[in-house]
Design a protein around this motif. Sequence first.
Motif, PDB file in Angstrom:
ATOM      1  N   THR A   1       0.774  -1.162  -0.322  1.00 33.49           N
ATOM      2  CA  THR A   1      -0.104  -0.112  -0.020  1.00 33.49           C
ATOM      3  C   THR A   1       0.641   1.316   0.037  1.00 33.49           C
TER       4      THR A   1
ATOM      5  N   SER B   1       0.145   3.372  -3.030  1.00 30.22           N
ATOM      6  CA  SER B   1      -1.389   3.963  -2.784  1.00 30.22           C
ATOM      7  C   SER B   1      -1.140   5.311  -2.093  1.00 30.22           C
TER       8      SER B   1
ATOM      9  N   MET C   1      -4.398   0.609  -6.993  1.00 25.58           N
ATOM     10  CA  MET C   1      -5.379   1.880  -7.359  1.00 25.58           C
ATOM     11  C   MET C   1      -5.000   2.263  -9.028  1.00 25.58           C
TER      12      MET C   1
END
Length: 431
Positions: A182, A185, A229
Amino acid sequence: MRLLFFKNTLLLTLFVAFSCGSTTTNTIPENESTLDDLIEAGVAVKEDAERDIERKKEATLQNEIIVAAALPQKYFPLLQGKRIAVVANQTSRIGTKTIENDMHLVDYLLKEKINVQKVFAPEHGFRGTADAGELVKDGIDTATGLPIISLYGNNKKPTAAQLQGLDMVVFDIQDVGARFYTYISTLHYVMEACAEAGIPVMVLDRPNPNGRYIDGPILEPVYKSFVGMHPVPVVHGMTIAEYAQMINGEKWLNIGIQCDLTVIPMDNYLHEKNYSLPVKPSPNLPNDQSINLYPSLCFFEGTVVSAGRGTDKQFQIFGAPELPSEKFTFQFTPQSNEGAKYPKFKGQLCNGRDLSEAPQLDKINLEWLIEAYVGYGKKKEFFNDFFTNLAGTKKLQQQIEQGLAPADIRATWAEGLTTYDLMRKKYLLYE
């Protein structure tokens, strides 16, 4: 002292040689080297060997990857006189093998009188000890007194109020090259918020330990989430600064805006180089093997099978209580530990596979996932909704359920990977 020892040793050797050889040859012929010549030649050989060692050391030093944070001459002039925030965690260290005084980037900037106003912390927190998915709270860093603003708590994107008064945001976090990790992101949201607020972003580059290859299905936009994403494959093959350039260049930020972006490259990095991370990037990636296996084993997070959280072999083993022990012979019992307070199957004996000694991968391994699916008795319970978020598509689950072989599944990725690679090459900073 060494020369005296060498001379005495050589004298003894010559004495033995001349004493034990032919009785008619017990002197050095006039056309051969004298004893002093031999000693001088020996010293010269020794000196040549020492110079060769120094040359090799110098070559190794020149070829060592120097992370951007350890190259202040490249970015300090851009920070002087500015009020900055740093997006950082435990991996944000300036040290390499060529820098004796390793320290955290934030500590280093403060020591050098750079005006650091605050720290933004990603998933796992500023010190990197929170569980995956655990909310991280705002706080104060006890070492520096700086406010820590969580980007994995009430908001994953910095607010306008949190950015107020800043002249620049510096991003320095170690990535591992997987779409569902992540930190990329968080990078997206930091760039987006700063673009909206008119604040420049600087990204200090770090190696991608899985940067040698690209692989996996391309994310379909309908399945966009914080674990995916962008329309990229599972293994994207880019460093964090290259990825930032791609986010900006492809206009993936909100309504196509672009960020005022500066990237600071590393020295001596090549995508084909292996790189052993000096600091754990997150609690459940403890070593090189776990990082290499992560793109393959993370798919188990979207199934009933454990990927080893709650053990000392996170992302190096997999298993579940209902996998048959006669086929899945490695057994383990997850317990609470750092980064996994409530691991899947806590306190239950799991049957599975130990991959901690498996050869290094240069592509995603689907065999283990398919093997576990085939071996699990309750097929309808095997996958959960999170699997689609990880895969970025419904197709992978459907293909496994239909019984497709790994090679047939991989063939469906080929066109997407070719198109992606052409886009990716526009943003590469290194060969």
